[in-house]
Write a protein that holds these residues in place. Structure first.
Motif, short mmCIF file in Angstrom:
data_model
loop_
_atom_site.label_atom_id
_atom_site.label_comp_id
_atom_site.label_asym_id
_atom_site.label_seq_id
_atom_site.Cartn_x
_atom_site.Cartn_y
_atom_site.Cartn_z
N LEU A 1 0.82 -1.21 -0.04
CA LEU A 1 -0.08 -0.11 0.02
C LEU A 1 0.85 1.25 0.10
N ASP A 2 0.48 2.10 -0.81
CA ASP A 2 1.23 3.37 -0.79
C ASP A 2 0.57 4.46 0.12
N PRO A 3 1.14 4.84 0.99
CA PRO A 3 0.72 5.61 2.15
C PRO A 3 0.42 7.11 1.52
N SER A 4 0.88 7.45 0.61
CA SER A 4 0.60 8.76 -0.19
C SER A 4 -0.32 8.66 -1.21
N GLY A 5 -0.78 7.48 -1.60
CA GLY A 5 -1.81 6.97 -2.52
C GLY A 5 -3.27 7.45 -1.97
N PRO A 6 -4.10 6.99 -2.84
CA PRO A 6 -5.66 6.92 -2.49
C PRO A 6 -5.85 6.12 -1.10
N VAL A 7 -6.62 6.60 -0.48
CA VAL A 7 -6.97 6.13 0.83
C VAL A 7 -7.86 4.76 0.64
N PRO A 8 -7.23 3.38 1.02
CA PRO A 8 -8.01 2.43 0.75
C PRO A 8 -9.25 2.14 1.67
N VAL A 9 -10.56 1.87 0.92
CA VAL A 9 -11.72 1.81 2.02
C VAL A 9 -12.47 0.63 1.63
N ILE A 10 -12.90 -0.11 2.77
CA ILE A 10 -13.75 -1.17 2.52
C ILE A 10 -15.25 -0.60 3.04
N LEU A 11 -16.32 -0.73 2.01
CA LEU A 11 -17.76 -0.48 2.57
C LEU A 11 -18.39 -1.73 2.78
N LEU A 12 -18.51 -2.19 4.29
CA LEU A 12 -18.99 -3.26 4.57
C LEU A 12 -20.65 -3.14 4.92
N SER A 13 -21.25 -3.90 4.22
CA SER A 13 -22.84 -3.67 4.41
C SER A 13 -23.46 -4.77 3.46
N ARG A 14 -24.81 -5.30 4.02
CA ARG A 14 -25.54 -6.10 3.43
C ARG A 14 -25.98 -5.65 2.05
N LYS B 1 -16.81 -2.81 -2.08
CA LYS B 1 -18.08 -3.31 -1.21
C LYS B 1 -17.83 -4.68 -0.76
N TRP B 2 -17.92 -4.85 0.43
CA TRP B 2 -18.05 -6.19 0.92
C TRP B 2 -19.31 -6.74 1.60
N LYS B 3 -19.90 -7.58 1.02
CA LYS B 3 -21.28 -8.01 1.60
C LYS B 3 -20.96 -9.32 2.54
N ILE C 1 -15.93 1.09 6.50
CA ILE C 1 -17.16 1.85 6.97
C ILE C 1 -18.42 0.80 6.93
N ARG C 2 -18.86 0.71 8.23
CA ARG C 2 -19.93 -0.23 8.33
C ARG C 2 -21.25 0.33 8.27
N SER C 3 -21.90 0.09 7.31
CA SER C 3 -23.24 0.79 6.82
C SER C 3 -24.42 -0.23 7.02
N ARG C 4 -25.37 0.13 7.66
CA ARG C 4 -26.78 -0.73 7.64
C ARG C 4 -27.86 0.10 7.19
N ILE D 1 -16.18 2.87 11.39
CA ILE D 1 -17.27 3.89 11.68
C ILE D 1 -18.66 3.42 11.17
N GLU D 2 -19.62 3.35 11.97
CA GLU D 2 -20.80 2.98 12.12
C GLU D 2 -21.70 4.09 11.30
N THR D 3 -22.58 3.86 10.37
CA THR D 3 -23.58 4.55 9.92
C THR D 3 -24.71 3.91 9.13
N SER D 4 -25.49 4.49 8.57
CA SER D 4 -26.64 3.84 7.96
C SER D 4 -27.12 4.66 6.73
N PHE D 5 -27.98 3.93 6.00
CA PHE D 5 -28.40 4.48 4.77
C PHE D 5 -29.55 5.62 5.08
#
Length: 343
Positions: free
Chosen positions: A72-85, A154-156, A189-192, A267-271
């Motif tokens: 991973l490149d620390p100066s590159g784009p931020v790697p993000v997983i959007l974890l949600s059903r 996105k990770w289901k 990001i943990r979304s419900r 971080i927890e959030t929701s639709f």
């Protein structure tokens, strides 16, 4: 440049592997072992010749986390997983994440868009990858979308797949990266979403399929929206709705507990919070961007947020329009923990 894929393959048949001759006290002995090609990572195999006092060991092929480089490149784009059903509005969320940080990237359901594909993905990764599958795809995204500020997938979380060894190895790696890299680590990001609305959306898309109802509608596509609203009117839910809602809610809690068990910051959030009307939605998005360490952390207003949204809502606001057997479902949910889900 092609994204790394873990396509499922059927297990290979057991076959006999012959070890080289072992010379033990002047005596020669052949040793044959049965080794399943799809089980290379089991504990080192110990083989003792009947007429010898020497043990031959086949080294295990487990790939340990410390055995591969963090690409991973620390100066590159931020790697993000959007974890949600599924059916939880994550397509829209991913589009907004990209839009408000300067560049949109594809919404990739990398670990599988449905249960069958997710099971196959993690089965093929196997229990001895050490979580490298996450680094492989995140580094690929960083290289491909260099001009983006956020990349990822996105990770289901389907139950069997999410709690598999391959998935847990990935979670352990995420926790390790967080401990080592702090603020520049991979973000989760943990979304419900209201589970009753998820159930309605799942039922609608099962009835009509992708050929008749698109997954999403963009602004200005009136025909798409018309078909979505038509398909979402009078959807008959199964009488075992409470059972399905309990299973879904338990899965959501189990996923959160798994993240906490591994020590993963998320971080927890929701639709509902990210797509509500007014400045409350803008404040929720700023909270998310503060967690990510990028994007509009202050000063975002509802008008700017609305302008960034390309997807439109495809469901009715009232359940008595959406649910054909509304009275039955309402009576089923009353005096249960799901009564407040009705709107």
């Amino acid at each position: 440049m092609t994204a790394p894929r873990h396509n499922a393959r059927p297990p290979k048949k057991l076959r006999v592997r012959h070890l080289p001759l072992l010379v033990v006290g002047g005596a020669m002995a052949y040793i044959s072992v049965l080794a399943a090609a799809n089980r290379f990572g089991r504990e080192a195999v110990r083989m003792v010749a009947d007429d010898a006092d020497v043990v031959a060991t086949v080294p295990e092929r487990r790939i340990r986390t410390k055995g591969f480089r963090n690409c991973l490149d620390p100066s590159g784009p931020v790697p993000v997983i959007l974890l949600s059903r599924g059916r939880s509005g994550t397509g829209s969320m991913w589009q907004i994440l990209g839009s408000l940080t300067g560049k949109e990237t594809p919404s990739d359901e990398y670990t599988g868009s449905n249960k069958r594909k997710s099971d196959a993905f993690f089965h093929n990764v196997g229990p001895y990858d050490g979580g490298k599958w996450i680094l492989d795809v995140m580094c690929y995204y960083q290289r491909k979308y260099k001009r983006a500020k956020i990349v990822g997938f996105k990770w289901k979380p389907f139950r069997e797949a999410f709690f598999s060894p391959a998935s847990r190895n990935g979670l352990e790696l995420i926790a390790k990266l967080a401990n080592e890299n702090g603020a520049r680590s991979l973000k989760v990001i943990r979304s419900r979403r209201n589970p009753l609305d998820v159930l309605i959306s799942q039922t609608k898309h099962e009835l009509y399929g992708k050929s008749k109802v698109a997954a999403h509608c963009v602004k200005g596509d009136d025909e798409c929206l018309r078909m979505q609203l038509q398909a979402g009117t009078g959807v008959k839910l199964r009488p075992n709705a409470v059972k399905l809602l309990r299973e879904a809610s338990q899965l959501e809690e189990d996923v959160n507990n798994e993240l906490r068990k591994h020590g993963i910051p998320f971080i927890e959030t929701s639709f509902e919070r990210t797509h509500q009307e007014g400045d409350e939605a803008a404040e929720e998005w700023m909270r998310i961007f503060r967690f990510l360490g990028i994007g509009p952390k202050e000063g975002l207003i509802a008008q700017n947020l609305s302008t960034s949204m390309q997807h439109v809502s495809t469901s009715h606001k009232r359940h008595n329009e959406t649910i054909a057997n509304y009275g039955e479902i309402r009576d089923t949910l009353v005096r249960t923990e799901f009564e407040d889900l009705l709107h």
